[in-house]
Design an enzyme around this catalytic site. Structure first.
Site, PDB file in Angstrom:
ATOM      1  N   GLU A 114     -14.139 -18.276  -7.726  1.00  0.00           N
ATOM      2  CA  GLU A 114     -12.783 -18.658  -7.303  1.00  0.00           C
ATOM      3  C   GLU A 114     -12.379 -17.883  -6.061  1.00  0.00           C
ATOM      4  O   GLU A 114     -12.887 -16.801  -5.829  1.00  0.00           O
ATOM      5  CB  GLU A 114     -11.745 -18.257  -8.373  1.00  0.00           C
ATOM      6  CG  GLU A 114     -12.078 -18.631  -9.753  1.00  0.00           C
ATOM      7  CD  GLU A 114     -11.053 -18.070 -10.744  1.00  0.00           C
ATOM      8  OE1 GLU A 114     -10.189 -17.254 -10.355  1.00  0.00           O
ATOM      9  OE2 GLU A 114     -11.139 -18.471 -11.903  1.00  0.00           O
ATOM     10  N   LYS A 116     -10.305 -15.258  -4.058  1.00  0.00           N
ATOM     11  CA  LYS A 116      -9.534 -14.059  -4.401  1.00  0.00           C
ATOM     12  C   LYS A 116      -8.314 -14.053  -3.496  1.00  0.00           C
ATOM     13  O   LYS A 116      -8.430 -13.897  -2.277  1.00  0.00           O
ATOM     14  CB  LYS A 116     -10.364 -12.799  -4.194  1.00  0.00           C
ATOM     15  CG  LYS A 116      -9.595 -11.527  -4.479  1.00  0.00           C
ATOM     16  CD  LYS A 116     -10.558 -10.377  -4.605  1.00  0.00           C
ATOM     17  CE  LYS A 116      -9.934  -9.006  -4.645  1.00  0.00           C
ATOM     18  NZ  LYS A 116      -8.529  -8.838  -4.716  1.00  0.00           N
ATOM     19  N   TYR A 226      -4.408 -17.979 -12.016  1.00  0.00           N
ATOM     20  CA  TYR A 226      -5.866 -18.005 -12.195  1.00  0.00           C
ATOM     21  C   TYR A 226      -6.357 -17.347 -13.470  1.00  0.00           C
ATOM     22  O   TYR A 226      -7.527 -17.407 -13.781  1.00  0.00           O
ATOM     23  CB  TYR A 226      -6.550 -17.323 -11.015  1.00  0.00           C
ATOM     24  CG  TYR A 226      -5.995 -15.936 -10.734  1.00  0.00           C
ATOM     25  CD1 TYR A 226      -6.210 -14.880 -11.613  1.00  0.00           C
ATOM     26  CD2 TYR A 226      -5.224 -15.697  -9.604  1.00  0.00           C
ATOM     27  CE1 TYR A 226      -5.668 -13.630 -11.375  1.00  0.00           C
ATOM     28  CE2 TYR A 226      -4.688 -14.448  -9.364  1.00  0.00           C
ATOM     29  CZ  TYR A 226      -4.912 -13.426 -10.250  1.00  0.00           C
ATOM     30  OH  TYR A 226      -4.369 -12.197 -10.023  1.00  0.00           O
ATOM     31  N   LYS A 314     -15.895  -8.970  -1.752  1.00  0.00           N
ATOM     32  CA  LYS A 314     -14.911  -8.989  -0.663  1.00  0.00           C
ATOM     33  C   LYS A 314     -15.577  -9.268   0.672  1.00  0.00           C
ATOM     34  O   LYS A 314     -16.624  -8.691   0.976  1.00  0.00           O
ATOM     35  CB  LYS A 314     -14.137  -7.669  -0.631  1.00  0.00           C
ATOM     36  CG  LYS A 314     -13.225  -7.555  -1.861  1.00  0.00           C
ATOM     37  CD  LYS A 314     -12.462  -6.277  -1.885  1.00  0.00           C
ATOM     38  CE  LYS A 314     -11.077  -6.347  -1.400  1.00  0.00           C
ATOM     39  NZ  LYS A 314     -10.344  -5.096  -1.495  1.00  0.00           N
ATOM     40  N   CYS A 408       1.062  21.394  19.592  1.00  0.00           N
ATOM     41  CA  CYS A 408       1.590  20.082  19.988  1.00  0.00           C
ATOM     42  C   CYS A 408       1.248  19.805  21.455  1.00  0.00           C
ATOM     43  O   CYS A 408       1.554  20.621  22.321  1.00  0.00           O
ATOM     44  CB  CYS A 408       3.107  20.069  19.790  1.00  0.00           C
ATOM     45  SG  CYS A 408       3.884  18.590  20.464  1.00  0.00           S
ATOM     46  N   CYS A 411       4.630  19.946  23.588  1.00  0.00           N
ATOM     47  CA  CYS A 411       5.484  21.116  23.803  1.00  0.00           C
ATOM     48  C   CYS A 411       4.770  22.438  23.538  1.00  0.00           C
ATOM     49  O   CYS A 411       5.355  23.505  23.734  1.00  0.00           O
ATOM     50  CB  CYS A 411       6.744  21.024  22.941  1.00  0.00           C
ATOM     51  SG  CYS A 411       6.424  21.254  21.192  1.00  0.00           S
ATOM     52  N   CYS A 426       4.562  18.631  14.491  1.00  0.00           N
ATOM     53  CA  CYS A 426       5.203  19.578  15.376  1.00  0.00           C
ATOM     54  C   CYS A 426       6.616  19.745  14.821  1.00  0.00           C
ATOM     55  O   CYS A 426       7.341  18.773  14.664  1.00  0.00           O
ATOM     56  CB  CYS A 426       5.242  18.994  16.785  1.00  0.00           C
ATOM     57  SG  CYS A 426       6.427  19.813  17.852  1.00  0.00           S
ATOM     58  N   CYS A 431      11.063  19.452  20.870  1.00  0.00           N
ATOM     59  CA  CYS A 431       9.852  18.883  21.480  1.00  0.00           C
ATOM     60  C   CYS A 431      10.235  17.621  22.255  1.00  0.00           C
ATOM     61  O   CYS A 431      10.868  16.712  21.700  1.00  0.00           O
ATOM     62  CB  CYS A 431       8.854  18.541  20.380  1.00  0.00           C
ATOM     63  SG  CYS A 431       7.469  17.547  20.960  1.00  0.00           S
TER      64      CYS A 431
HETATM   65  S1  IVH Z   1      -9.050 -12.056 -12.223  1.00  0.00           S
HETATM   66  C1  IVH Z   1      -9.164  -9.014 -15.656  1.00  0.00           C
HETATM   67  N1  IVH Z   1      -8.973 -13.815 -10.250  1.00  0.00           N
HETATM   68  O1  IVH Z   1      -7.262  -9.184  -7.343  1.00  0.00           O
HETATM   69  C2  IVH Z   1      -9.416  -9.653 -14.356  1.00  0.00           C
HETATM   70  N2  IVH Z   1      -7.950 -11.716  -9.912  1.00  0.00           N
HETATM   71  O2  IVH Z   1      -8.573  -6.666  -6.776  1.00  0.00           O
HETATM   72  C3  IVH Z   1      -8.167  -9.997 -13.677  1.00  0.00           C
HETATM   73  N3  IVH Z   1      -6.830 -11.479  -7.745  1.00  0.00           N
HETATM   74  O3  IVH Z   1      -6.013  -7.483 -10.124  1.00  0.00           O
HETATM   75  C4  IVH Z   1      -8.285 -10.490 -12.332  1.00  0.00           C
HETATM   76  N4  IVH Z   1      -7.301 -13.489  -7.001  1.00  0.00           N
HETATM   77  O4  IVH Z   1      -4.449  -9.169  -8.843  1.00  0.00           O
HETATM   78  C5  IVH Z   1      -8.631 -12.578 -10.664  1.00  0.00           C
HETATM   79  N5  IVH Z   1      -8.946 -15.495  -8.648  1.00  0.00           N
HETATM   80  C6  IVH Z   1      -8.606 -14.271  -9.047  1.00  0.00           C
HETATM   81  C7  IVH Z   1      -7.856 -13.385  -8.226  1.00  0.00           C
HETATM   82  C8  IVH Z   1      -7.550 -12.107  -8.696  1.00  0.00           C
HETATM   83  C9  IVH Z   1      -6.699 -12.352  -6.736  1.00  0.00           C
HETATM   84  C10 IVH Z   1      -6.271 -10.109  -7.737  1.00  0.00           C
HETATM   85  C11 IVH Z   1      -5.758  -9.632  -9.057  1.00  0.00           C
HETATM   86  C12 IVH Z   1      -6.655  -8.454  -9.381  1.00  0.00           C
HETATM   87  C13 IVH Z   1      -7.051  -7.990  -8.032  1.00  0.00           C
HETATM   88  C14 IVH Z   1      -8.269  -7.111  -8.053  1.00  0.00           C
END
Ligand code: IVH
Length: 667
Positions: A114, A116, A226, A314, A408, A411, A426, A431
């Site tokens: 999914e 994020k 989600y 990420k 600084c 000054c 500072c 200054c």
């Molecule tokens: S599942 C127990 N799904 O990202 C697992 N989180 O960095 C719960 N987030 O705490 C998270 N999109 O706030 C899940 N498709 C997605 C998400 C998602 C964004 C956020 C969420 C989480 C954080 C972690």
């Protein structure tokens, strides 16, 4: 026994991670990019793993970031809201899949991939199908009850209609702000002379945690759901079934989901998502990969802060390599020294970047940044570009470590580190950099709005020793000004007049301009309203100050300290001796407050008044004016060519007034 280098490093990393957690989660004002933050946290985790004797239950690696703020009721989640483990590496992603397969003793596990969403986590609870509560993640166990703010988000169904509505369900999602809304708000702020917000994620987070409902109503937020929290009875056997349920109940859900089997297919989905996500209306910073079957999720279980059945991959922020040509130190209005990288100009995320922040000395030393180095710069979201690392292979043999100044640069005063801070400061109130900063701030549009007293003029005035504190502005004469570069008789007399006029500015402008720690324009307005004069604000103690909506303990203490400082007192007394006479917010005489407790929204073109005038009139009678129509609106004041607000008022049964109706009510 003296501390080992590892011990020192762990202590430093813990305090830094905690500090960045605070900025990100509580203040919605991160200083570093997510990737830099993740690197700090990862280094700390690795050190704690390799030196188990240094591990500690109160390390920030053992908690979910805490976003609880003052002013909201807290509410315990029925099922804890966890965080996610994350990675930027393909190998680590494949290792995650391997762990899952091993844990389940199964090859070819089914996953859902999914988007994020980069917003603010929220949990919405429905009981017997009715929306009862919206709560932030907080510390994972309990969060802030932000129901009143969430109700402005129309996308959140007030009722679940359809099949299989459970008795109780917590649904997790992310509140975000669309880019076009972010741009609209910043354009408005720009026009009003206010500082622009940095990026949509911070603005969304800040808005969700605002106590001022009227302001919340003016900003449009959206949501994507989600995740399944507590649920009784069960409503799905898999994550994809859960998504279908959400869809049938009319929740907005992620734009795309992939149901895949095995590591390679999941990886392909992660890569495909990266090519698509730019076109989504919400900001994304990665892919979340979840084991699809809920019984498998249960089998795998969780650690104290994250499930073992999911991972966030990420995507790296945009980066570019360039040469660090020099390092300069900026001294801000509050005396903080910030190292700045002077770069060979390079293209990054659509803009030319020639300067980037190096944050502070500790960060520079950690990265061992040296003049002449090839460096990688990164820009994430709207955050200021930052130097993330040095390309060590390209380091010149002759390079030398950078020696952070001990005094600084402006000054010469020796710099100090205040307890609990990483920044060098500072502390010399005289200054020139600070003096300039304070004067520029005071005269700026967001504060006293003295036309003609911009940065270039302030610099000249300080250089010629014509001003050294705020009150000196009110001693400036025509003769002194006409002598300045680029000044003529006309501009000098205009500036004299503008300075004179500013003496009768609204009180909040003066309060903002004084530079009281933590007191921005919004807090200044709240304080002006609550106290009515500088004298009564000055006399207030912490207990009285925290009674003001929006003023927390820390700000209150800052205000008290500010007014206890002799230099500040002397400047303020002189300002008043020189004729400062700020205008108190109009208080409404009793009997006049015919609109007390009522909320108006104004739309369309009124026959004889400007909207601002109508607003002032309503406020002078005790009413409030909000930006959008909701169930809480008492009246819609509608003029010519009123549009969607009128339709909305009709649908909500809000009474509509014309300008004539309004004037009649006022009499
Ligand atoms: S599942 C127990 N799904 O990202 C697992 N989180 O960095 C719960 N987030 O705490 C998270 N999109 O706030 C899940 N498709 C997605 C998400 C998602 C964004 C956020 C969420 C989480 C954080 C972690």
């Amino acid at each position: 026994m003296s501390e080992s280098p590892e011990q020192k490093r762990v202590a430093f990393l813990r305090s830094e991670v905690a500090r960045h957690d605070e900025r990100y989660h509580r203040n919605s004002d991160p200083e570093i990019t997510d990737q830099e933050y993740d690197a700090l946290k990862r280094e700390l985790e690795d050190l704690e793993k390799s030196h188990p004797e240094l591990a500690s239950p109160d390390s920030p690696t053992q908690r979910v970031g805490d976003d609880l703020v003052d002013g909201f009721e807290s509410y315990a989640h029925r099922l804890a809201m966890l965080s996610l483990d994350n990675t930027y590496s393909k190998d680590e992603f494949f290792a995650f899949v391997e762990r899952v397969e091993k844990g389940l003793e199964l090859e070819g596990v089914e996953f859902v991939v999914e988007p994020k969403i980069d917003g603010v986590a929220v949990s919405v609870t429905y009981e017997k199908g009715k929306l009862v509560r919206a709560v932030t993640r907080g510390n994972g166990t309990e969060g802030d009850d932000i129901t009143a703010n969430a109700l402005f988000i129309e996308e959140i169904p007030r009722e679940l209609i359809g099949d299989g509505v459970p008795d109780v369900v917590e649904i997790r999602g992310e509140i975000y702000m669309r880019n076009d809304e972010f741009d609209r708000i910043n354009a408005e702020r720009n026009a009003a002379g206010l500082e622009e917000f940095k990026n949509p994620r911070n603005l969304a987070a800040g808005t969700v945690k605002m106590l001022d409902r009227e302001e919340v109503a003016k900003r449009r937020l959206n949501i994507v759901l989600y995740g399944l929290g507590f649920c009784e009875p069960d409503i799905a056997a898999t994550q994809s079934e859960f998504h279908q349920r959400l869809r049938s109940w009319k929740f907005p859900i992620g734009k795309r989901h992939w149901k895949v089997t095995g590591a390679q297919d999941a990886w392909n989905a992660i890569e495909e998502l990266d090519t698509l996500r730019e076109r989504f209306e919400y900001p994304t910073d990665g892919a979340v990969v979840k084991v699809n079957r809920l019984d498998h999720q249960d089998l795998l279980g969780k650690t104290s802060k994250a499930p073992r059945w999911a991972i966030a991959f990420k995507y790296a922020a945009e980066q570019s390599e360039t040469v660090l040509e020099g390092i300069t130190i900026q001294v801000g209005r509050t005396g903080v020294l910030t190292p700045v990288a002077e770069l060979k100009p390079t293209q990054l995320a659509g803009t030319t970047v020639s300067r980037a922040t190096l944050h502070n000395q500790e960060e520079m030393e950690r990265k061992d940044v040296r003049v002449g180095d090839s460096v990688i710069v990164e820009k994430a979201g709207e955050i200021i570009p930052a130097v993330v690392r040095v390309v060590l292979e390209k380091r010149l043999a002759a390079s030398e470590p950078y020696a952070f100044p001990s005094s600084c640069p402006e000054c010469g005063t020796e710099v100090v580190k205040l307890e609990g801070e990483v920044a060098w400061r500072c502390l010399n109130p005289d200054c020139p950099a600070q003096v300039r900063g304070r004067l520029e701030h005071f005269a700026s549009r967001q504060c006293m709005d003295i036309e003609g007293l911009g940065v270039a003029v302030v610099d000249q005035l300080v250089d010629r020793s014509l001003v050294s504190n705020l009150s000196d502005i009110y001693r400036l004469t025509f003769e002194q000004l006409v002598d300045l570069e680029k000044f003529a008789e006309k501009s000098a007399s205009n500036l004299v007049a503008a300075i004179e006029q500013s003496k009768r500015n609204d009180l909040w402008r003066l309060l903002h301009g004084l530079g009281i720690p933590q007191v921005g324009a919004a807090a200044a307005k709240d304080l002006a309203k609550a106290f009515g004069s500088l004298e009564s604000l000055r006399a207030a103690d912490v207990e009285r100050l925290v009674e003001v909506d929006g003023i927390g303990e820390k700000t209150a203490q800052g205000i008290v300290d500010f007014f206890e400082n002799e230099t500040n007192v002397a400047v303020i007394d002189t300002l008043f001796a020189l004729g400062m006479e700020p205008t108190a917010p109009e208080s409404v005489a009793e009997g006049e407050a015919i609109f007390d407790g009522m909320t108006f929204v104004i739309t369309g073109t009124l026959p004889s008044m400007k909207r601002d005038e109508a607003k002032a009139l309503i406020e002078s009678k005790g009413g409030k004016v909000a930006g959008s129509v909701s169930k809480k609106t008492t009246f819609l004041l509608a003029g010519e060519s009123a549009g969607s607000k009128l339709t909305k008022a009709d649908s909500l049964g809000v009474e509509v007034l014309s300008e004539a109706d309004l004037l009649e009510r006022i009499g």
